[in-house]
Write a protein that holds these residues in place. Structure first.
Motif, PDB file in Angstrom:
ATOM      1  N   LYS A  84      42.486  50.204  34.829  1.00  0.00           N
ATOM      2  CA  LYS A  84      43.348  51.193  34.191  1.00  0.00           C
ATOM      3  C   LYS A  84      43.112  51.215  32.688  1.00  0.00           C
ATOM      4  O   LYS A  84      43.404  52.198  32.006  1.00  0.00           O
ATOM      5  CB  LYS A  84      44.823  50.862  34.494  1.00  0.00           C
ATOM      6  CG  LYS A  84      45.807  51.908  33.985  1.00  0.00           C
ATOM      7  CD  LYS A  84      47.239  51.536  34.338  1.00  0.00           C
ATOM      8  CE  LYS A  84      48.234  52.566  33.826  1.00  0.00           C
ATOM      9  NZ  LYS A  84      49.638  52.184  34.171  1.00  0.00           N
ATOM     10  N   GLN A  85      42.563  50.124  32.158  1.00  0.00           N
ATOM     11  CA  GLN A  85      42.343  49.987  30.721  1.00  0.00           C
ATOM     12  C   GLN A  85      40.861  49.998  30.368  1.00  0.00           C
ATOM     13  O   GLN A  85      40.454  49.417  29.369  1.00  0.00           O
ATOM     14  CB  GLN A  85      42.992  48.689  30.223  1.00  0.00           C
ATOM     15  CG  GLN A  85      44.481  48.580  30.552  1.00  0.00           C
ATOM     16  CD  GLN A  85      45.119  47.381  29.897  1.00  0.00           C
ATOM     17  OE1 GLN A  85      45.357  47.378  28.679  1.00  0.00           O
ATOM     18  NE2 GLN A  85      45.415  46.364  30.684  1.00  0.00           N
ATOM     19  N   VAL A 101      42.958  44.115  40.388  1.00  0.00           N
ATOM     20  CA  VAL A 101      44.039  43.496  39.629  1.00  0.00           C
ATOM     21  C   VAL A 101      45.387  43.659  40.334  1.00  0.00           C
ATOM     22  O   VAL A 101      46.322  42.880  40.105  1.00  0.00           O
ATOM     23  CB  VAL A 101      44.069  44.071  38.191  1.00  0.00           C
ATOM     24  CG1 VAL A 101      44.750  45.426  38.154  1.00  0.00           C
ATOM     25  CG2 VAL A 101      44.744  43.108  37.221  1.00  0.00           C
ATOM     26  N   ARG A 102      45.495  44.633  41.217  1.00  0.00           N
ATOM     27  CA  ARG A 102      46.732  44.835  41.974  1.00  0.00           C
ATOM     28  C   ARG A 102      46.841  43.926  43.199  1.00  0.00           C
ATOM     29  O   ARG A 102      47.880  43.898  43.855  1.00  0.00           O
ATOM     30  CB  ARG A 102      46.819  46.293  42.437  1.00  0.00           C
ATOM     31  CG  ARG A 102      47.062  47.293  41.326  1.00  0.00           C
ATOM     32  CD  ARG A 102      47.124  48.708  41.888  1.00  0.00           C
ATOM     33  NE  ARG A 102      47.466  49.685  40.863  1.00  0.00           N
ATOM     34  CZ  ARG A 102      47.519  50.989  41.062  1.00  0.00           C
ATOM     35  NH1 ARG A 102      47.242  51.482  42.278  1.00  0.00           N
ATOM     36  NH2 ARG A 102      47.842  51.803  40.082  1.00  0.00           N
ATOM     37  N   GLY A 103      45.769  43.222  43.518  1.00  0.00           N
ATOM     38  CA  GLY A 103      45.790  42.343  44.688  1.00  0.00           C
ATOM     39  C   GLY A 103      45.656  43.089  45.999  1.00  0.00           C
ATOM     40  O   GLY A 103      46.034  42.566  47.053  1.00  0.00           O
ATOM     41  N   GLU A 104      45.105  44.303  45.961  1.00  0.00           N
ATOM     42  CA  GLU A 104      44.995  45.128  47.163  1.00  0.00           C
ATOM     43  C   GLU A 104      43.575  45.210  47.711  1.00  0.00           C
ATOM     44  O   GLU A 104      43.333  45.855  48.734  1.00  0.00           O
ATOM     45  CB  GLU A 104      45.494  46.550  46.856  1.00  0.00           C
ATOM     46  CG  GLU A 104      46.949  46.597  46.406  1.00  0.00           C
ATOM     47  CD  GLU A 104      47.350  47.969  45.899  1.00  0.00           C
ATOM     48  OE1 GLU A 104      46.476  48.881  45.901  1.00  0.00           O
ATOM     49  OE2 GLU A 104      48.526  48.141  45.499  1.00  0.00           O
ATOM     50  N   ALA A 119      42.673  40.878  31.104  1.00  0.00           N
ATOM     51  CA  ALA A 119      43.616  40.898  32.228  1.00  0.00           C
ATOM     52  C   ALA A 119      43.390  39.760  33.212  1.00  0.00           C
ATOM     53  O   ALA A 119      44.312  39.349  33.920  1.00  0.00           O
ATOM     54  CB  ALA A 119      43.526  42.240  32.961  1.00  0.00           C
ATOM     55  N   LEU A 120      42.172  39.210  33.234  1.00  0.00           N
ATOM     56  CA  LEU A 120      41.898  38.099  34.152  1.00  0.00           C
ATOM     57  C   LEU A 120      42.705  36.861  33.783  1.00  0.00           C
ATOM     58  O   LEU A 120      43.015  36.032  34.644  1.00  0.00           O
ATOM     59  CB  LEU A 120      40.400  37.770  34.147  1.00  0.00           C
ATOM     60  CG  LEU A 120      39.913  36.777  35.196  1.00  0.00           C
ATOM     61  CD1 LEU A 120      40.208  37.282  36.604  1.00  0.00           C
ATOM     62  CD2 LEU A 120      38.417  36.503  35.034  1.00  0.00           C
ATOM     63  N   MET A 178      32.275  37.401  30.719  1.00  0.00           N
ATOM     64  CA  MET A 178      31.799  37.952  29.455  1.00  0.00           C
ATOM     65  C   MET A 178      31.792  39.473  29.560  1.00  0.00           C
ATOM     66  O   MET A 178      30.955  40.059  30.246  1.00  0.00           O
ATOM     67  CB  MET A 178      30.398  37.430  29.129  1.00  0.00           C
ATOM     68  CG  MET A 178      30.343  35.949  28.824  1.00  0.00           C
ATOM     69  SD  MET A 178      28.694  35.377  28.328  1.00  0.00           S
ATOM     70  CE  MET A 178      28.518  36.174  26.722  1.00  0.00           C
ATOM     71  N   ALA A 179      32.772  40.090  28.928  1.00  0.00           N
ATOM     72  CA  ALA A 179      32.859  41.556  28.852  1.00  0.00           C
ATOM     73  C   ALA A 179      32.852  42.210  30.222  1.00  0.00           C
ATOM     74  O   ALA A 179      32.240  43.257  30.416  1.00  0.00           O
ATOM     75  CB  ALA A 179      31.719  42.114  28.000  1.00  0.00           C
ATOM     76  N   GLY A 180      33.551  41.603  31.176  1.00  0.00           N
ATOM     77  CA  GLY A 180      33.618  42.154  32.518  1.00  0.00           C
ATOM     78  C   GLY A 180      34.949  42.834  32.784  1.00  0.00           C
ATOM     79  O   GLY A 180      36.006  42.274  32.495  1.00  0.00           O
ATOM     80  N   PRO A 181      34.955  44.045  33.337  1.00  0.00           N
ATOM     81  CA  PRO A 181      36.209  44.769  33.591  1.00  0.00           C
ATOM     82  C   PRO A 181      37.012  44.155  34.730  1.00  0.00           C
ATOM     83  O   PRO A 181      36.458  43.821  35.777  1.00  0.00           O
ATOM     84  CB  PRO A 181      35.736  46.183  33.952  1.00  0.00           C
ATOM     85  CG  PRO A 181      34.359  45.981  34.517  1.00  0.00           C
ATOM     86  CD  PRO A 181      33.783  44.825  33.757  1.00  0.00           C
ATOM     87  N   ILE A 182      38.318  44.017  34.524  1.00  0.00           N
ATOM     88  CA  ILE A 182      39.226  43.482  35.536  1.00  0.00           C
ATOM     89  C   ILE A 182      40.371  44.462  35.797  1.00  0.00           C
ATOM     90  O   ILE A 182      40.638  44.823  36.942  1.00  0.00           O
ATOM     91  CB  ILE A 182      39.785  42.111  35.098  1.00  0.00           C
ATOM     92  CG1 ILE A 182      38.642  41.098  34.934  1.00  0.00           C
ATOM     93  CG2 ILE A 182      40.816  41.612  36.124  1.00  0.00           C
ATOM     94  CD1 ILE A 182      37.878  40.776  36.197  1.00  0.00           C
ATOM     95  N   ASP A 183      41.038  44.899  34.743  1.00  0.00           N
ATOM     96  CA  ASP A 183      42.084  45.908  34.883  1.00  0.00           C
ATOM     97  C   ASP A 183      41.471  47.264  34.554  1.00  0.00           C
ATOM     98  O   ASP A 183      41.329  47.646  33.393  1.00  0.00           O
ATOM     99  CB  ASP A 183      43.246  45.609  33.938  1.00  0.00           C
ATOM    100  CG  ASP A 183      44.397  46.598  34.098  1.00  0.00           C
ATOM    101  OD1 ASP A 183      44.262  47.558  34.891  1.00  0.00           O
ATOM    102  OD2 ASP A 183      45.421  46.419  33.422  1.00  0.00           O
TER     103      ASP A 183
END
Length: 363
Positions: free
Chosen positions: A183-184, A278-281, A316-317, A176-181
């Motif tokens: 960059k955005q 999100v980059r898998g790093e 993005a998720l 719920m409204a959680g940042p993943i990417d």
């Protein structure tokens, strides 16, 4: 051509009379708020403390007789910034109360209010030490094999990292409204850009991020918000229900809490500046955090006017996981509108509880 219709004398008289009464009520209640302020009664849903570790507490809500779903729900909120009683403001305007009424065995992880003694706490420790311990306690208390993780705001990337590292324990995941990417992530992405924001210097100087700095950062997102809020209060002072909600939300919105230093350093550097999740790093506890390990049912909820986690940042998720059962919904309103406020109970909570309920039977 527009045809203008003037109100009839009787109708005009009635409208003027109604407005005069409201103005008298506004003035009377405004004076009462100034001279006889009342502390709002918050967090009234019955709860039980079932685990405490340092500053973090795990609460279980409701009564055994009311629980109809087999899979427990663990809500993971943000760490720092604000207090979690936003999820349990007052009866009738409480997400926690609503979930209990829908028959869920509902738990909340309260990360606590941190001080200078906690500045060594890291994001890594929260995901690989605290969350696993709390999930184990939920599973033992509920006698279940899996849990539904519900992450709100920062709690969503915390929960997503846990679900990627320990997928066998997670039945469903809700963002719920959680940042993943990152960059955005809107203005925060711009403000925290490593080219002009030296996170190392800030943490090395202050030790942690003081609550006053947290307050300034969030107020700068909408500098005129306080003016708008009090203007709306004036127009609605005659409405007791509006005033009750205003006092509760205002108390929460002005009670900011600090960030532990090393947590904030890792949060800014590895998420906002390097976008490692999100980059898998991202590596936590010596293990790579691969969001494609999340194969359980997934629900992502975005808010159209969210300036903390813009919809595309949370959405993005959807592309990062390997879930076959996943759904994205985008609703009107801002960041807080998903979890509190007049529209949340009508537009958001039924969708979230209905989605979880359909997937809350043990396999």
């Amino acid at each position: 051509m527009t045809e203008w219709k003037l109100p009839m004398p009787t109708e005009l008289s009635e409208k003027l009379q109604q407005e005069m009464i409201k103005n008298l009520q506004r003035f009377s209640k405004g004076m009462d708020l100034v001279y006889h302020p009342k502390e709002p009664q918050l967090g009234q849903t019955p709860k039980e403390l079932i685990r405490k570790k340092n500053k973090s507490s795990l609460y279980r809500y409701g009564h055994t007789a009311d629980r109809r779903h087999a899979v427990p729900v663990l809500m993971v909120p943000n760490l720092g910034i604000s207090r979690p009683y936003i999820f349990d403001l007052y009866p009738g305007s409480s997400f926690t109360e609503y979930m209990v009424q829908q028959g869920f065995d509902f738990y909340l992880l309260d990360w606590g209010v941190f001080g200078d003694e906690d500045n060594g706490l890291t994001f890594d420790h929260c995901v690989t030490q605290i969350l696993p311990m709390m999930v184990r306690k939920v599973l033992r208390a509920s006698k279940s094999r899996q849990v539904t993780l519900l992450g709100y705001c920062m709690g969503a990337p915390l929960g997503a990292c846990y679900a990627a590292l320990y997928p066998e324990a997670v039945k469903n995941f809700v963002n719920m409204a959680g940042p993943i990417d990152f960059k955005q992530a809107g203005l925060f992405t711009t403000w925290l850009d490593q080219r002009h924001f030296d996170i190392d210097k800030l943490v090395d100087t202050f030790g942690g991020l003081p609550s006053d700095m947290v307050r300034v950062g969030f107020k700068m997102l909408k500098p005129t918000m306080d003016l708008t809020t009090f203007t709306n209060l004036w127009w609605n002072l005659w409405d007791d229900n509006y005033v009750e909600g205003f006092l509760a939300l205002s108390k929460w919105a002005n009670e900011f809490t600090p960030f532990p230093g090393e947590f904030f350093r890792q949060w800014v550097k590895e998420f906002y500046q390097q976008n490692k999740l999100v980059r898998g790093e991202l590596v936590l506890g010596g293990r790579s955090v691969d969001l494609s390990n999340i194969r359980c049912p997934l629900l992502v909820v975005g808010a159209k006017q969210d300036n903390i986690t813009p919809p595309q940042c949370a959405r993005a998720l959807m592309d990062a996981t390997a879930s076959s059962d996943k759904e994205y919904i985008e609703l009107p309103g801002g960041h807080i509108s998903l979890i509190a406020g007049r529209g949340a109970r009508r537009n958001v909570w039924p969708k979230v509880s209905g989605w979880i309920g359909q997937r809350s039977q043990e396999a």
